[in-house]
Design a protein around this motif. Structure first.
Motif, PDB file in Angstrom:
ATOM      1  N   VAL A  76       0.832  -1.202   0.000  1.00 35.15           N
ATOM      2  CA  VAL A  76       0.000   0.000   0.000  1.00 35.15           C
ATOM      3  C   VAL A  76       0.864   1.248   0.000  1.00 35.15           C
ATOM      4  N   ALA A  77       0.370   2.256  -0.688  1.00 34.11           N
ATOM      5  CA  ALA A  77       0.936   3.604  -0.659  1.00 34.11           C
ATOM      6  C   ALA A  77      -0.267   4.539  -0.778  1.00 34.11           C
ATOM      7  N   VAL A  78      -0.951   4.760   0.339  1.00 31.73           N
ATOM      8  CA  VAL A  78      -2.192   5.537   0.328  1.00 31.73           C
ATOM      9  C   VAL A  78      -2.071   6.754   1.223  1.00 31.73           C
ATOM     10  N   ARG A  79      -2.805   7.792   0.819  1.00 35.12           N
ATOM     11  CA  ARG A  79      -2.880   9.035   1.577  1.00 35.12           C
ATOM     12  C   ARG A  79      -4.337   9.418   1.745  1.00 35.12           C
ATOM     13  N   ALA A  80      -4.635  10.024   2.874  1.00 34.10           N
ATOM     14  CA  ALA A  80      -5.980  10.533   3.114  1.00 34.10           C
ATOM     15  C   ALA A  80      -6.038  11.970   2.617  1.00 34.10           C
ATOM     16  N   PRO A  81      -7.133  12.465   2.213  1.00 35.88           N
ATOM     17  CA  PRO A  81      -8.340  11.777   1.775  1.00 35.88           C
ATOM     18  C   PRO A  81      -8.239  11.460   0.295  1.00 35.88           C
ATOM     19  N   GLY A  82      -9.208  10.781  -0.226  1.00 35.34           N
ATOM     20  CA  GLY A  82      -9.267  10.567  -1.653  1.00 35.34           C
ATOM     21  C   GLY A  82      -9.377   9.116  -2.055  1.00 35.34           C
ATOM     22  N   PRO A  83      -9.683   8.915  -3.325  1.00 35.41           N
ATOM     23  CA  PRO A  83      -9.826   7.550  -3.846  1.00 35.41           C
ATOM     24  C   PRO A  83      -8.481   6.861  -4.019  1.00 35.41           C
ATOM     25  N   VAL A  84      -8.548   5.531  -4.110  1.00 38.81           N
ATOM     26  CA  VAL A  84      -7.354   4.701  -4.220  1.00 38.81           C
ATOM     27  C   VAL A  84      -7.541   3.712  -5.363  1.00 38.81           C
ATOM     28  N   ALA A  85      -6.513   3.539  -6.180  1.00 38.34           N
ATOM     29  CA  ALA A  85      -6.507   2.506  -7.208  1.00 38.34           C
ATOM     30  C   ALA A  85      -6.113   1.193  -6.548  1.00 38.34           C
ATOM     31  N   VAL A  86      -6.961   0.166  -6.708  1.00 39.12           N
ATOM     32  CA  VAL A  86      -6.717  -1.138  -6.086  1.00 39.12           C
ATOM     33  C   VAL A  86      -6.575  -2.181  -7.193  1.00 39.12           C
ATOM     34  N   VAL A  87      -5.485  -2.931  -7.154  1.00 39.89           N
ATOM     35  CA  VAL A  87      -5.242  -4.006  -8.113  1.00 39.89           C
ATOM     36  C   VAL A  87      -5.176  -5.309  -7.323  1.00 39.89           C
ATOM     37  N   GLU A  88      -6.165  -6.172  -7.531  1.00 43.27           N
ATOM     38  CA  GLU A  88      -6.200  -7.482  -6.866  1.00 43.27           C
ATOM     39  C   GLU A  88      -5.377  -8.455  -7.700  1.00 43.27           C
ATOM     40  N   LEU A  89      -4.601  -9.300  -7.028  1.00 41.24           N
ATOM     41  CA  LEU A  89      -3.748 -10.272  -7.703  1.00 41.24           C
ATOM     42  C   LEU A  89      -4.223 -11.683  -7.397  1.00 41.24           C
ATOM     43  N   PHE A  90      -3.891 -12.608  -8.263  1.00 42.90           N
ATOM     44  CA  PHE A  90      -4.275 -13.997  -8.053  1.00 42.90           C
ATOM     45  C   PHE A  90      -3.589 -14.549  -6.807  1.00 42.90           C
TER      46      PHE A  90
END
Length: 146
Positions: A76-90
């Motif tokens: 993860v590399a997330v900051r508040a506030p705002g949307p996040v791009a999420v990539v799910e892996l197998f």
């Protein structure tokens, strides 16, 4: 701010120097064949699972590094506030999920979906491909034999 992009046959997360310092790594590179799903999470905190394994976390502000949970490890590399791009892996890969706050999470997710679909189309005939679907879309299925 971090960047989520597609280079050749990989999904790449590039971190700013501050994020790299907090995460204790410069970035992440994952093969397109490992991508199961890509989506935008409107609430940044919903992209976080488990507890911090390596990196830094400041409640209500940011989280950078790896987080361990029951089904694996997320980067993860997330900051508040705002949307996040999420990539799910197998399952069974090195990471279970990538969650990145970027300038344009919608554009990043569209690029990953398009590249993963193209990557799946380039596979040999008869292979299943990656089949990346957006939430709400039915999962692609291989052609049924008649």
């Amino acid at each position: 701010m971090a960047h989520l992009l597609v280079q050749n046959d990989d999904v790449v997360v590039r971190l700013s120097w501050r994020e790299a310092l907090a995460a204790r790594r410069k970035g992440v590179r994952v093969p397109l064949g490992d991508v199961r799903e890509a989506r935008v999470e409107p609430d940044w905190w919903r992209a976080l699972r488990g507890s911090v394994e390596r990196g830094r976390w400041r409640p209500g502000r940011f989280c950078a590094g790896t987080r361990r949970h029951a089904t694996g490890v997320d980067f993860v590399a997330v900051r508040a506030p705002g949307p996040v791009a999420v990539v799910e892996l197998f399952p069974g890969r090195g990471l279970a999920r990538l969650a990145v706050s970027s300038v344009d999470p919608d554009g990043a997710v569209k690029a990953v979906r398009l590249a993963a679909r193209r990557y799946g189309d380039d596979d040999e005939p008869g292979s299943a491909g990656t089949g990346v679907a957006a939430p709400g879309e039915p999962e692609p299925r291989p052609d049924a034999a008649t």
